[in-house]
Scaffold this motif. Structure first.
Motif, PDB file in Angstrom:
ATOM      1  N   ASP A  71      -4.256  -3.247   3.186  1.00  0.00           N
ATOM      2  CA  ASP A  71      -5.051  -4.418   3.564  1.00  0.00           C
ATOM      3  C   ASP A  71      -5.227  -5.371   2.388  1.00  0.00           C
ATOM      4  N   ALA A  72      -5.548  -4.819   1.197  1.00  0.00           N
ATOM      5  CA  ALA A  72      -5.777  -5.665   0.018  1.00  0.00           C
ATOM      6  C   ALA A  72      -4.500  -6.382  -0.391  1.00  0.00           C
ATOM      7  N   LEU A  73      -3.372  -5.688  -0.300  1.00  0.00           N
ATOM      8  CA  LEU A  73      -2.106  -6.301  -0.693  1.00  0.00           C
ATOM      9  C   LEU A  73      -1.728  -7.424   0.283  1.00  0.00           C
ATOM     10  N   SER A  74      -2.052  -7.224   1.550  1.00  0.00           N
ATOM     11  CA  SER A  74      -1.756  -8.264   2.542  1.00  0.00           C
ATOM     12  C   SER A  74      -2.560  -9.524   2.290  1.00  0.00           C
ATOM     13  N   ALA A  75      -3.758  -9.370   1.685  1.00  0.00           N
ATOM     14  CA  ALA A  75      -4.606 -10.529   1.413  1.00  0.00           C
ATOM     15  C   ALA A  75      -4.348 -11.149   0.053  1.00  0.00           C
ATOM     16  N   SER A  76      -3.464 -10.554  -0.729  1.00  0.00           N
ATOM     17  CA  SER A  76      -3.243 -11.029  -2.094  1.00  0.00           C
ATOM     18  C   SER A  76      -2.078 -12.004  -2.158  1.00  0.00           C
ATOM     19  N   ALA A  77      -1.902 -12.591  -3.345  1.00  0.00           N
ATOM     20  CA  ALA A  77      -0.791 -13.513  -3.568  1.00  0.00           C
ATOM     21  C   ALA A  77       0.548 -12.791  -3.473  1.00  0.00           C
ATOM     22  N   LEU A  78       0.538 -11.471  -3.660  1.00  0.00           N
ATOM     23  CA  LEU A  78       1.778 -10.708  -3.607  1.00  0.00           C
ATOM     24  C   LEU A  78       2.412 -10.759  -2.219  1.00  0.00           C
ATOM     25  N   SER A  79       1.569 -10.945  -1.193  1.00  0.00           N
ATOM     26  CA  SER A  79       2.115 -10.968   0.171  1.00  0.00           C
ATOM     27  C   SER A  79       2.994 -12.187   0.405  1.00  0.00           C
ATOM     28  N   ARG A  80       2.831 -13.185  -0.453  1.00  0.00           N
ATOM     29  CA  ARG A  80       3.635 -14.399  -0.316  1.00  0.00           C
ATOM     30  C   ARG A  80       4.866 -14.386  -1.235  1.00  0.00           C
ATOM     31  N   ASP A  81       4.979 -13.274  -1.992  1.00  0.00           N
ATOM     32  CA  ASP A  81       6.110 -13.135  -2.916  1.00  0.00           C
ATOM     33  C   ASP A  81       7.174 -12.254  -2.248  1.00  0.00           C
ATOM     34  N   LYS A  82       8.323 -12.875  -1.918  1.00  0.00           N
ATOM     35  CA  LYS A  82       9.366 -12.140  -1.208  1.00  0.00           C
ATOM     36  C   LYS A  82       9.936 -10.984  -2.031  1.00  0.00           C
ATOM     37  N   GLN A  83       9.692 -11.025  -3.335  1.00  0.00           N
ATOM     38  CA  GLN A  83      10.216  -9.975  -4.217  1.00  0.00           C
ATOM     39  C   GLN A  83       9.247  -8.786  -4.363  1.00  0.00           C
ATOM     40  N   CYS A  84       8.062  -8.898  -3.722  1.00  0.00           N
ATOM     41  CA  CYS A  84       7.065  -7.824  -3.843  1.00  0.00           C
ATOM     42  C   CYS A  84       7.437  -6.653  -2.949  1.00  0.00           C
ATOM     43  N   LYS A  85       7.194  -5.451  -3.462  1.00  0.00           N
ATOM     44  CA  LYS A  85       7.491  -4.239  -2.686  1.00  0.00           C
ATOM     45  C   LYS A  85       6.411  -3.198  -2.954  1.00  0.00           C
ATOM     46  N   LEU A  86       5.811  -2.656  -1.896  1.00  0.00           N
ATOM     47  CA  LEU A  86       4.833  -1.568  -2.000  1.00  0.00           C
ATOM     48  C   LEU A  86       5.487  -0.286  -1.515  1.00  0.00           C
ATOM     49  N   VAL A  87       5.433   0.753  -2.349  1.00  0.00           N
ATOM     50  CA  VAL A  87       6.045   2.028  -1.985  1.00  0.00           C
ATOM     51  C   VAL A  87       5.007   3.149  -2.136  1.00  0.00           C
ATOM     52  N   PHE A  88       4.836   3.910  -1.056  1.00  0.00           N
ATOM     53  CA  PHE A  88       4.025   5.130  -1.118  1.00  0.00           C
ATOM     54  C   PHE A  88       4.973   6.294  -1.386  1.00  0.00           C
ATOM     55  N   VAL A  89       4.857   6.871  -2.578  1.00  0.00           N
ATOM     56  CA  VAL A  89       5.759   7.952  -2.986  1.00  0.00           C
ATOM     57  C   VAL A  89       5.066   9.280  -2.679  1.00  0.00           C
ATOM     58  N   GLY A  90       5.320   9.802  -1.491  1.00  0.00           N
ATOM     59  CA  GLY A  90       4.696  11.042  -1.069  1.00  0.00           C
ATOM     60  C   GLY A  90       4.818  11.210   0.421  1.00  0.00           C
ATOM     61  N   SER A  91       4.458  12.390   0.892  1.00  0.00           N
ATOM     62  CA  SER A  91       4.568  12.697   2.313  1.00  0.00           C
ATOM     63  C   SER A  91       3.273  12.379   3.034  1.00  0.00           C
ATOM     64  N   ASN A  92       3.356  12.217   4.351  1.00  0.00           N
ATOM     65  CA  ASN A  92       2.193  11.942   5.182  1.00  0.00           C
ATOM     66  C   ASN A  92       2.045  13.094   6.171  1.00  0.00           C
TER      67      ASN A  92
END
Length: 986
Positions: free
Chosen positions: A647-668
């Protein structure tokens, strides 16, 4: 500094005489001093009434919890049918008990005890690691072997005590004369023999006695004329015969005007001997008065009334009666030998005790010369001012503090020729456990201190260092060879990988590293998935009592999430290592007094690992070199707040940066949570699932920023956060649990209850400020290297492990006893000693218990208030406070002991469970015993005797359940009920 005082000086044959009075007054003076020390008093529990009297003497001066009682068989005196094996075994047990109080200095009030009583003293039978000071009263038997050591049994006893005396580290002499004797005759180091002097109680004082008081005392003791007084005991060196002969030599007019009062306990044979001597010297029957035992109040009045006090002893350690008489305003004369001149301090008031004529002449002068008598009284008044318990306690504490300073860095035991052998329990790779990875980093550094075998419950170990350097043993091998290990270390986590350790810890105690404070998942797994009947329920009840069982069986509360179930593991541990102050806080919050277990915080070890360059890592992962990569490491779960990050990343300036990538390194592993995250997932989010260690490290190298969030911490320490810091990743965390302890200069630390806006702002700051990222990277690596390096942490582990094994375990006691040259005379001696061991060195620590006697309910006696009592008892049983545990007990007339009434109580609470744990009640200092209803508890002399014995051990008795219920309702926040009452109806 913790000072433990062995108070047997007031429990032996001299308890009512000088040594006993000195010991008690000295200990009270130490407690009144303004030194900032923790004082514990250790008592021999052989005489219940005497223990209760001593406890009473310290009321208001010392918390009852600071009075510790150990237990010895009663047939241990050297003279009166004492069993040599029991006596030597009791010495070992006493030393083990004192060692486990972990004193910085042990003070032995009277070492020369046990000749004709159940007191037991020794030094160095089990360990020489405890700095020990001894109060040294005198060396009279050593210097006057005739007549004191003519009996071979007494001589052997005394020589053994001398041997123990030489093993002490400091000697607190009660006079300058005793100090000189110890240095000269025993060759003790002069710098460690200190004259602490002596004093007398404030009860000894001048009094304005009325004629009525004087008449009462005179009639009570047969005193009809002015009298010359002696007190101090009947003993060869006291020279009472010489005093009587000197009195008989007085001029007739002086002698006829006075009586000679020998004021002390006296045996009939001594009375006959002294009376015959007086008669043979021509003294009338009323001229010599042998009073027998005199209470202290009467003794003070006799001092005040006497015309003259004479002390003709040939040798004294100090001579307390002289000082007592001076304090009471008596005219005092005494012998010019040993310590007596130190007390009297005026040559004119002294005489040669070996000369009857000299004694008589000085008596005559004092009784006939008014001016001389006045000078004697004035001298006594001035001399008495020089002696005080405050001064004596101060000198003693100075010596004890110096002893502590000089031995704090005591060299290791020279008998230690090689590294101790350590059994190391932990899962190891390839097991998918964070603790497995932790261990392969710690082991190489810990091997600098120990010869290590790793003990595993897995088919094989893949780690190269382990396979190349340490033997890998199975559980079965360990069980057969456990005695070959000097040290044992268990790593406990909240997973199935640690299941095998539960039973082993109970049988083979060792130091426990508690990686997860909550072990409820482990125990529930054993019951639910492994089919181990009641495994989880037993741990729930053991750790949290009736409230936890009631909630599990009668409510919808998630008891796995609510209750840690780790108390048994904590109790069974010889010592406990945790990785954060937050974990220590949880131990205290949940288990109260059981947190008194030896516990130390050691940072979680995490090594820096050589990583790929960022360019190479991204190439391997297929990530564009220009991308801005935010990673979050670890299993995805609601407690990790992964959804908040999205949610926080979606509201940040990063969401408008096409080069931004969020990765969850782990199992669910949470299906519902996985579905939630999938709904929130956008084009810049990826979830890797479980990855190998190698892939995990590639992501560490590839990331620009790490975000590690947490809520509802259960005492664990995040290895992932430390990996991020070691990798030089700028990291955002929130101050939850142990993460609050990370240096805020090394990370961006949000509040525990952070807002989405705060997290968004932190992300934008790091995204837009490369200089900030570089600064945080440098600080993070420095912090991890200086606080969490495996070498530093291994050194801290070793230091703590050695401090733990510096104590004395039950196994040490049994080993020392087995090595004794004496053998038990009968099988019943073994049983007696085993019972004393069980009572003196309980295997586990625990919270205080509220013991509710429901004997009448268990036996089914009819009573009109039965339902009302059940309701009240249930309310106490389900009290959710953590500082005291409610237990129901019932007296079993068949065995004459109290048993727990647990299965009956489960039924009373409406819980369909039976754990079969109605064992004999185990009481500890600090417990409280209450009667559910005295009218239905039944009467049994054995029961009453047990309750009285419990009181001596520090159990609070004499309460009814109504009184405790009233107290809880009036003040729910006060002990013993803490958080108030959870009320139910039966």
């Amino acid at each position: 500094m913790r000072i433990v005082i062995d108070m047997q000086g007031v429990q032996g044959s001299s308890a009512k005489r000088g040594i006993g009075r000195y010991t008690l007054a000295f200990a009270q003076a130490v407690l009144k001093s303004d030194r900032d020390h923790e004082i514990l008093i250790a008592l021999n529990g052989a005489d219940t009434d005497l223990v209760l009297d001593i406890r009473s003497a310290f009321t208001g001066m010392l918390p009852q919890d600071n009075i510790k009682v150990w237990h010895t068989p009663k047939k241990v005196s050297d003279l009166f049918d004492g069993d040599p094996w029991l006596r030597r075994s009791a010495e070992v047990l006493r030393e083990a008990f004192l060692a486990n109080l972990r004193p910085d200095v042990l003070l032995v009030s009277s070492l020369f005890e046990g000749l004709d009583s159940s007191t037991v003293t020794s030094i160095g039978q089990v360990t020489t690691r405890i700095p020990t000071a001894v109060i040294l009263f005198d060396l009279i038997p050593y210097l006057h072997r005739f007549p004191y050591l003519q009996n071979p049994s007494i001589e052997t006893w005394y020589e053994r005590k001398l041997d123990h005396l030489r093993r002490a580290d400091a000697w607190l002499a009660i006079s300058e004369a005793t100090q000189r004797d110890a240095i000269r005759w025993l060759s003790l180091p002069p710098e460690r023999v200190v004259n602490i002097s002596s004093a007398v109680d404030d009860n000894f004082r001048t009094m304005d006695l009325s004629e009525t008081d004087r008449d009462r005392i005179n009639k009570r003791y047969g005193l009809f004329r002015p009298f010359v007084m002696y007190t101090g005991g009947i003993d060869y060196r006291k020279n009472i015969e010489g005093l009587i002969r000197a009195f008989a030599k007085l001029p007739t007019d002086i002698r006829k005007a006075h009586q000679l009062a020998i004021v002390c306990s006296i045996q009939e044979d001594s009375r006959a001997t002294l009376s015959h001597l007086a008669s043979s010297l021509g003294l009338d029957s009323d001229e010599l008065v042998l009073t027998g035992y005199v209470p202290e109040d009467d003794l003070v009045q006799l001092y005040n009334m006497c015309s003259l006090f004479v002390f003709s002893s040939t040798y004294e350690g100090f001579g307390l009666p002289i000082l007592e008489a001076m304090r009471c305003g008596a005219a005092v004369i005494g012998a010019n030998s040993s310590s007596i001149p130190e007390v009297i301090g005026w040559n004119e008031a002294m005489f040669d005790p070996t000369s009857d004529d000299a004694i008589s002449a000085k008596m005559s002068e004092a009784l006939s010369d008014t001016n001389f008598r006045s000078k004697l009284i004035e001298n006594g008044a001035q001399r008495a001012k020089l002696f005080s318990w405050e001064v004596t306690a101060s000198r003693a504490l100075d010596a004890i503090e110096e002893l502590h300073r000089s031995t704090a860095k005591r060299a290791p035991d020279p008998g230690q020729k090689s590294r101790p052998k350590l059994a190391y329990f932990s899962p190891l790779p390839p097991e998918r456990s964070g603790i497995a990875g932790f261990s392969v980093e710690l082991l190489p550094e810990l091997a600098r201190h120990y010869d290590i075998d790793v003990i595993v419950a897995q088919k094989g170990v893949s780690d190269i260092w382990v396979r190349a350097n340490v033997p890998v043993r199975s559980i079965q091998w360990f069980e057969k060879n456990a005695s070959s290990y000097n040290r044992i270390l268990y790593h406990f986590g909240n997973s199935m990988f640690h299941e095998h350790m539960i039973g082993l810890l109970g049988r083979f105690p060792g130091v426990v590293v508690l990686h997860d404070f909550f072990l409820s998942g482990l125990h529930s797994y054993r019951q639910v998935h492994e089919g181990m009947a009641n495994a989880w329920d037993r741990e729930l009840f053991h750790s949290h009592g009736y409230p936890a069982i009631w909630e599990r069986l009668r409510t919808s509360v998630d008891t796995i999430q609510k209750y840690p179930c780790s108390q048994r593991t904590i109790e069974d541990a010889s010592g406990l290592i945790i990785h954060s102050n937050y974990s220590a806080k949880l131990v205290r919050e949940y288990y109260g007094a059981s947190s008194q277990i030896n516990m130390r915080t050691v940072p979680l070890a995490r090594a820096a690992v050589k990583l790929l360059s960022k360019q190479a890592a991204r190439k391997e992962l297929g990530i564009d070199e220009d991308a801005f990569v935010v990673c979050s490491f670890g299993i995805l779960a609601p407690t990790k707040l992964n959804h908040r990050l999205m949610d926080a990343l979606s509201a940040s300036a990063l969401s408008r940066d096409k080069q931004c990538k969020l990765v969850f390194v782990g199992s669910n592993g949470w299906p519902e949570y996985a579905a939630l995250l999938e709904k929130k997932k956008s084009w810049f989010t990826g979830i890797t699932g479980w990855v190998s260690d190698e892939t995990y490290r590639v992501y560490l190298a590839a990331a620009d920023v790490a975000v590690q969030l947490r809520t509802d911490s259960r005492g664990e320490t995040s290895a992932a956060v430390l990996d991020c810091l070691n990798a030089g990743l700028p990291t955002i965390i929130n101050a939850n649990g142990s993460m609050a302890e990370i240096d805020p200069e090394a990370v961006i630390q949000l509040d525990d209850a952070f807002t989405d806006e705060a997290l968004t702002d932190a992300l934008d700051r790091l995204h837009g400020d490369a200089g900030l990222r570089r600064t945080l990277a440098t600080r993070a690596q420095n912090y991890a290297a200086t606080r969490h390096s495996p070498r530093l942490c291994a050194d801290m582990y070793a230091d703590f492990i050695e401090s733990v094994y510096g104590g004395v375990t039950v196994q040490d006691v049994l080993g020392a006893v087995a090595a004794l040259p004496e053998v038990p005379r009968a099988g019943e001696d073994l049983v007696t000693f085993a019972e004393c061991v069980d009572r003196t060195i309980p295997r586990t620590a625990r919270v205080p218990n509220l013991l509710i006697d429901i004997s009448g309910l268990v036996t089914g006696k009819d009573h009109a208030r039965k339902q009302e009592l059940i309701t009240t008892i249930n309310e106490l049983l389900l009290d959710p406070s953590r500082d005291r545990r409610a237990e129901t007990i019932s007296f079993d007339a068949e065995i004459g002991r109290f048993r727990y009434a647990r299965d009956f109580t489960f039924s009373m609470l409406g819980c369909p469970i039976a754990l079969g744990e109605d064992s004999v009640v185990d009481v500890r200092n600090g417990d409280v015993f209450v009667n559910a209803d005295p009218s239905i508890s039944g009467g049994d002399a054995r029961r009453d005797a047990i309750v009285l014995e419990w009181k001596a051990q520090g159990v609070s008795v004499g309460h009814t359940i109504a009184e405790w219920r009233k107290r809880a309702v009036a003040n729910p926040a006060a002990p013993p009920f803490g958080a108030g009452l959870m009320v139910i109806r039966a």
